[in-house]
Design a protein around this motif. Structure first.
Motif, PDB file in Angstrom:
ATOM      1  N   PRO A 266       0.827  -1.203   0.000  1.00 27.73           N
ATOM      2  CA  PRO A 266       0.000   0.000   0.000  1.00 27.73           C
ATOM      3  C   PRO A 266       0.864   1.257   0.000  1.00 27.73           C
ATOM      4  N   ARG A 267       0.227   2.379  -0.223  1.00 25.76           N
ATOM      5  CA  ARG A 267       0.942   3.654  -0.167  1.00 25.76           C
ATOM      6  C   ARG A 267       1.196   4.075   1.277  1.00 25.76           C
ATOM      7  N   ILE A 268       0.274   3.710   2.176  1.00 22.77           N
ATOM      8  CA  ILE A 268       0.445   4.011   3.600  1.00 22.77           C
ATOM      9  C   ILE A 268      -0.208   2.897   4.396  1.00 22.77           C
ATOM     10  N   ALA A 269       0.418   2.523   5.499  1.00 27.26           N
ATOM     11  CA  ALA A 269      -0.107   1.466   6.369  1.00 27.26           C
ATOM     12  C   ALA A 269      -0.117   1.973   7.802  1.00 27.26           C
ATOM     13  N   LEU A 291       6.202   2.436   8.254  1.00 27.31           N
ATOM     14  CA  LEU A 291       4.963   1.903   8.818  1.00 27.31           C
ATOM     15  C   LEU A 291       4.503   2.860   9.910  1.00 27.31           C
ATOM     16  N   ALA A 292       3.206   3.101   9.964  1.00 22.72           N
ATOM     17  CA  ALA A 292       2.660   4.092  10.889  1.00 22.72           C
ATOM     18  C   ALA A 292       1.790   3.430  11.948  1.00 22.72           C
ATOM     19  N   THR A 293       1.690   4.079  13.094  1.00 21.46           N
ATOM     20  CA  THR A 293       0.871   3.572  14.188  1.00 21.46           C
ATOM     21  C   THR A 293       0.472   4.707  15.109  1.00 21.46           C
ATOM     22  N   GLU A 294      -0.484   4.430  15.995  1.00 26.37           N
ATOM     23  CA  GLU A 294      -0.856   5.416  16.996  1.00 26.37           C
ATOM     24  C   GLU A 294       0.213   5.465  18.085  1.00 26.37           C
ATOM     25  N   VAL A 295       0.388   6.629  18.680  1.00 25.62           N
ATOM     26  CA  VAL A 295       1.390   6.809  19.728  1.00 25.62           C
ATOM     27  C   VAL A 295       0.700   7.408  20.957  1.00 25.62           C
ATOM     28  N   GLY A 296       0.585   6.589  21.998  1.00 24.34           N
ATOM     29  CA  GLY A 296      -0.058   7.049  23.231  1.00 24.34           C
ATOM     30  C   GLY A 296       0.911   7.629  24.228  1.00 24.34           C
ATOM     31  N   TRP A 297       2.200   7.304  24.068  1.00 23.07           N
ATOM     32  CA  TRP A 297       3.219   7.841  24.984  1.00 23.07           C
ATOM     33  C   TRP A 297       4.574   7.738  24.311  1.00 23.07           C
ATOM     34  N   VAL A 416       5.752  17.339  17.024  1.00 23.31           N
ATOM     35  CA  VAL A 416       6.108  16.413  15.951  1.00 23.31           C
ATOM     36  C   VAL A 416       7.597  16.520  15.679  1.00 23.31           C
ATOM     37  N   ALA A 417       8.159  15.458  15.101  1.00 24.02           N
ATOM     38  CA  ALA A 417       9.588  15.459  14.770  1.00 24.02           C
ATOM     39  C   ALA A 417       9.813  15.107  13.313  1.00 24.02           C
ATOM     40  N   GLY A 418       8.728  15.108  12.515  1.00 25.07           N
ATOM     41  CA  GLY A 418       8.837  14.784  11.106  1.00 25.07           C
ATOM     42  C   GLY A 418       7.482  14.921  10.440  1.00 25.07           C
ATOM     43  N   THR A 419       7.413  14.622   9.166  1.00 24.77           N
ATOM     44  CA  THR A 419       6.172  14.670   8.414  1.00 24.77           C
ATOM     45  C   THR A 419       5.845  13.278   7.871  1.00 24.77           C
ATOM     46  N   VAL A 420       4.572  13.069   7.517  1.00 22.90           N
ATOM     47  CA  VAL A 420       4.144  11.783   7.016  1.00 22.90           C
ATOM     48  C   VAL A 420       4.790  11.507   5.659  1.00 22.90           C
ATOM     49  N   GLU A 421       5.334  10.298   5.515  1.00 21.39           N
ATOM     50  CA  GLU A 421       5.958   9.880   4.263  1.00 21.39           C
ATOM     51  C   GLU A 421       5.302   8.588   3.769  1.00 21.39           C
ATOM     52  N   PRO A 422       5.101   8.448   2.469  1.00 22.97           N
ATOM     53  CA  PRO A 422       4.522   7.195   1.952  1.00 22.97           C
ATOM     54  C   PRO A 422       5.508   6.048   2.061  1.00 22.97           C
ATOM     55  N   LEU A 423       4.989   4.838   1.968  1.00 26.24           N
ATOM     56  CA  LEU A 423       5.846   3.652   1.995  1.00 26.24           C
ATOM     57  C   LEU A 423       6.675   3.568   0.722  1.00 26.24           C
TER      58      LEU A 423
END
Length: 423
Positions: A266-269, A291-297, A416-423
């Protein structure tokens, strides 16, 4: 309770791995002045990454309370932390929780590590009339997954965590920053979290549809599966350029390997649960980048412990110094469990006052290392929300991979420490 410096966390890590009460120096109160806290954690099994930091936290809290006894009813009480391994199995989680209630006589139960563990332990405590605090599970999975209803909430069990609505907002924010065809393949396991995330009424389908995305759902798969060919074929047929799901770490590693072998990328996961831990990502290797995910801490969260005064960065540093391991999200939530426990006991006149302890938690507002908790605000009785942002795994500077926060639209106070990047 006085604040202790970071040095209290050094040493003693190995002792916490045994399922035994943590040592505490007797306080100046009466000989029987003791608080027994049960702590159920998956030290082994498929959810073991969630429990990796729990031994460190149990030892650190045992040392902290030895130096800073909790004052209940005007007298200092020593603290025993009795930790049990649920082996990543809901039935065993229920069994060890029952043992902690009936055999060990704990005054409060703490539990973390997804709804598979949290729900089983919480149910035992609700039935026994014992106060319990859970964390690290979406509140819908914990509340509705146990048969809770807003008009008939639970009396003894409590949770602090984020909700599916938060994950939906974080995921959609990251998706919107990548050009896709807005077809999203869903990898739902046949467990409490998978059923909640994929629920057509309260889960992801209606929420993402409002944002213009279409869910491709091949059906819930059986946990522990080694064959994801049906899911991959469905995603390829639909040309799903977005992937989402909530598999456990082992399941996602198997899926991602097979997806690569079968030409699906995929383009993003955005994957909940399955890629939250450094060890899992290191096992996947280079294909895990972005690969992306939620970050609670994370160490970059601008919050501090109400017990030790440590910042999130201090806590992560202490963990790495003591264990040689990279921080993980579960570390902050495990520490915050003991912040809630200490505040609850300090609010009552007796450790035997179960209802008083439960009421203290239900009415609690507390600034913790995972953020401000307000159990009075809901969304349902007994639940306090925590902030959620989004991150992507990138090659690290001091570690093989690091989780970089790239989406904070819901919580701009977390940098934030960066921007969203595609896979």
């Amino acid at each position: 309770m006085g604040a202790a410096g970071v040095g209290v966390f050094a040493g003693g890590f190995g002792a916490a791995c045994a399922s035994q009460p943590q040592p505490a120096v007797p306080a100046a109160g009466r000989p029987g002045d003791v608080i027994r806290i049960g702590f159920v954690t998956p030290e082994t099994g498929s959810l073991a990454p969630y429990g990796e930091a729990d031994g460190f936290v149990a030892t650190a809290m045992g040392q902290f309370f030895a130096a800073n006894p909790i004052v209940v009813g005007g007298r200092p009480h020593r603290v025993e932390i009795i930790k049990r391994d649920c082996q990543s199995d809901a039935n065993r989680a229920a069994d060890v929780a029952a043992g902690l209630v009936l055999d060990d006589g704990v005054h409060l139960m703490l539990v973390s590590a997804t709804s598979d563990t949290a729900n089983a332990v919480s149910d035992q405590c609700e039935a026994a009339g014992l106060p319990c605090v859970a964390t690290a599970a979406p509140w819908q999975s914990w509340f509705y997954g146990r048969g809770g209803r807003p008009q008939s909430p639970f009396a003894w069990t409590h949770l602090f965590s984020w909700g599916l609505e938060d994950a939906q907002a974080v995921y959609a924010d990251m998706w919107d920053q990548v050009a896709t065809n807005r077809m999203a393949g869903a990898l739902w396991p046949n467990d409490t979290d998978g059923l909640a995330w994929g629920n057509p009424d309260i889960g992801f389908p209606p929420a993402v549809a409002q944002r213009g995305y279409t869910i491709v759902d091949p059906g819930n798969y059986t946990g522990g599966s080694q064959d994801f060919s049906a899911q991959i074929a469905a995603f390829r047929t639909a040309a799903a350029e977005v992937l989402l799901g909530v598999p456990n770490p082992a399941d996602f590693a198997a899926f991602w390997r097979q997806a690569s072998e079968n030409g699906y990328r995929p383009r993003i996961a955005t994957v909940g649960r399955g890629i939250q831990f450094p060890a899992t990502v290191e096992g996947i290797g280079q294909p895990a980048v972005n690969l992306a995910t939620e970050v609670g801490w994370s160490p970059n969260h601008p919050f501090s412990s109400s017990l030790t005064g440590q910042s999130a960065a201090d806590l992560a540093g202490a963990y790495t110094s003591a264990t040689g391991r990279q921080w993980s999200q579960a570390l902050g939530f495990a520490h915050a469990l003991f912040e809630v426990a200490a505040a609850a006991f300090a609010a009552v006149g007796s450790v035997e006052d179960r209802k008083g302890i439960a009421d203290a938690i239900a009415g609690m507002r507390l600034a913790t290392v995972v953020g401000p908790l307000d159990f009075t605000a809901g969304p349902v009785r007994g639940v306090a929300k925590t902030p959620l942002v989004g991150g992507q795994w990138r090659p690290g500077t001091t570690t093989p991979y690091e989780l970089v926060i790239v989406s904070n639209a819901q919580h701009p106070e977390i940098p934030v420490a960066g921007t969203v990047e595609p896979l």
